[in-house]
Scaffold this active site. Structure first.
Site, PDB file in Angstrom:
ATOM      1  N   THR A 167       0.851  -1.182   0.000  1.00  0.00           N
ATOM      2  CA  THR A 167       0.000   0.000   0.000  1.00  0.00           C
ATOM      3  C   THR A 167       0.894   1.240   0.000  1.00  0.00           C
ATOM      4  OG1 THR A 167      -1.690  -1.195   1.212  1.00  0.00           O
ATOM      5  CG2 THR A 167      -1.761   1.176   1.395  1.00  0.00           C
ATOM      6  N   ARG A 195     -13.216  -7.632  -2.839  1.00  0.00           N
ATOM      7  CA  ARG A 195     -12.560  -7.606  -1.536  1.00  0.00           C
ATOM      8  C   ARG A 195     -12.091  -6.197  -1.210  1.00  0.00           C
ATOM      9  NH1 ARG A 195      -7.047  -6.148   0.297  1.00  0.00           N
ATOM     10  NH2 ARG A 195      -6.648  -7.332   2.205  1.00  0.00           N
ATOM     11  N   VAL A 196     -12.357  -5.751   0.005  1.00  0.00           N
ATOM     12  CA  VAL A 196     -11.885  -4.453   0.479  1.00  0.00           C
ATOM     13  C   VAL A 196     -11.045  -4.693   1.728  1.00  0.00           C
ATOM     14  CG1 VAL A 196     -12.531  -2.182   1.347  1.00  0.00           C
ATOM     15  CG2 VAL A 196     -13.915  -3.278  -0.416  1.00  0.00           C
ATOM     16  N   ASP A 198      -8.016  -2.825   4.527  1.00  0.00           N
ATOM     17  CA  ASP A 198      -8.065  -1.758   5.532  1.00  0.00           C
ATOM     18  C   ASP A 198      -7.948  -0.360   4.946  1.00  0.00           C
ATOM     19  OD1 ASP A 198      -4.912  -0.693   6.138  1.00  0.00           O
ATOM     20  OD2 ASP A 198      -5.141  -2.568   5.056  1.00  0.00           O
ATOM     21  N   HIS A 220      -1.065  -6.518   6.192  1.00  0.00           N
ATOM     22  CA  HIS A 220      -2.143  -7.478   6.000  1.00  0.00           C
ATOM     23  C   HIS A 220      -3.462  -6.818   6.365  1.00  0.00           C
ATOM     24  CE1 HIS A 220      -4.116 -11.560   7.177  1.00  0.00           C
ATOM     25  NE2 HIS A 220      -4.564 -11.099   6.027  1.00  0.00           N
ATOM     26  N   GLY A 221      -4.248  -6.467   5.343  1.00  0.00           N
ATOM     27  CA  GLY A 221      -5.442  -5.669   5.556  1.00  0.00           C
ATOM     28  C   GLY A 221      -6.438  -6.249   6.530  1.00  0.00           C
TER      29      GLY A 221
END
Length: 307
Positions: A167, A195-196, A198, A220-221
């Protein structure tokens, strides 16, 4: 008030062949944001400018360098937040938008909502005249995706080896004493459609409040979501911890509680800043009082005096 800006290019196991480009990219982005601040611009303008620079750089998993989902498509998430007012804007699962951070800001400033997703976000982008981008998929990413495994195996492998959490984000403090944050991502390769993680979620991928500071998270979201990492860091700062101590405590808690790895850039309302991570590498850079700090590996920090 002395201005400060910090950026990151993602906490993950950055391979050697991307190391130099990753460091160069965050240095370019932090300089772009610092120029805004030095010209009297707002923290909000600075983080948007810095993140746009990272979105335009194919080295990073955001905008032009975004990874592909299980259907071979780009779906982008982003957030931006103003610490003075707590106004925020976010988008999730948007397609064909080169700079989702700017679309997130438009959601904040031109709608009564905080987040728009998928088709609705793209409809809004079209209505306000956001250019459509059809060149977001890089050839290296297409090849990686074609050689990838199924969704379950691919994502499990990436999470367990700490790969693929890439990110980008920025936090800034302007001359008026206001803070802001912005975070943007293409997610993780072979993620399920829709998928969404964080990144666009307030309190998880980012948070900004003049009363405490600003945070942009990476990693790791799903783990970051479970502990609301950005808000957790600021909670520790509100209890008196420094930005470095608060970030370390929060990342350790995430590791112990949900076995998640990641990183964060953090900036207090007084200009105290930190860039910390529990993954093998994270490209980051900051500028404070004409000194450029940057790093890639654990416990590594280099400095350059700006002319």
């Amino acid at each position: 008030m002395k201005t400060v800006i910090v950026v990151h290019g993602g906490a993950w196991a950055i391979p050697d062949e991307l190391a130099e480009a990753s460091v160069a990219g965050v240095k370019n982005a932090v300089r772009a944001g610092d120029t805004v601040l030095k010209n009297g611009g707002s923290a909000l303008d600075a983080v948007e400018k810095a993140v746009r620079s990272l979105e335009d750089d194919p080295t990073f998993d955001a905008g032009h360098g975004a990874v592909l989902n299980s259907d071979g498509e780009v779906e982008l998430d982003s957030i931006i937040m103003d610490g003075e007012t707590l106004n925020a804007g976010a988008v999730a699962c948007v397609r064909n938008i080169a700079n989702p951070v700017s679309l997130a800001r438009a959601v904040m400033e031109k709608t009564d909502h905080v987040m728009l997703t998928d088709r609705g976000a793209n409809m809004f982008a079209e209505r306000i005249g956001t250019p459509v981008a059809h060149d977001l998929v890089s050839e290296p990413e297409r090849k990686e995706w074609e050689h990838g495994k199924s969704y379950n195996d691919g994502v499990k492998m990436l999470f367990n080896t700490q790969w693929g959490h890439d990110t980008v984000g920025a936090v800034a403090l302007d001359s008026f004493g206001n803070v802001a944050c912005a975070t943007s991502t293409g997610g993780i390769r072979n993620k399920m459609v829709g998928r969404v993680g964080d990144s666009p979620i307030i309190g998880s991928g980012g948070y900004a409040d003049n009363r405490s500071g600003a945070v942009s998270c990476t990693g790791h979201g799903e783990s970051i979501l479970k502990v609301t990492l950005a808000r957790l860091i600021l909670f520790h700062m509100e209890q008196g911890k420094s930005s470095t101590a608060a970030t370390a405590a929060s990342l350790q808690y995430m590791c112990e509680r949900v076995k998640g790895c990641g990183g964060a850039i953090v900036l207090s309302s007084t200009g105290d800043w930190a860039a910390s991570f529990t993954t093998p590498r994270m490209a980051w850079a900051s500028i404070k009082e004409d000194v450029l700090h940057y790093g890639l590996n654990p416990k590594e920090e280099f400095t350059e005096m700006l002319k």
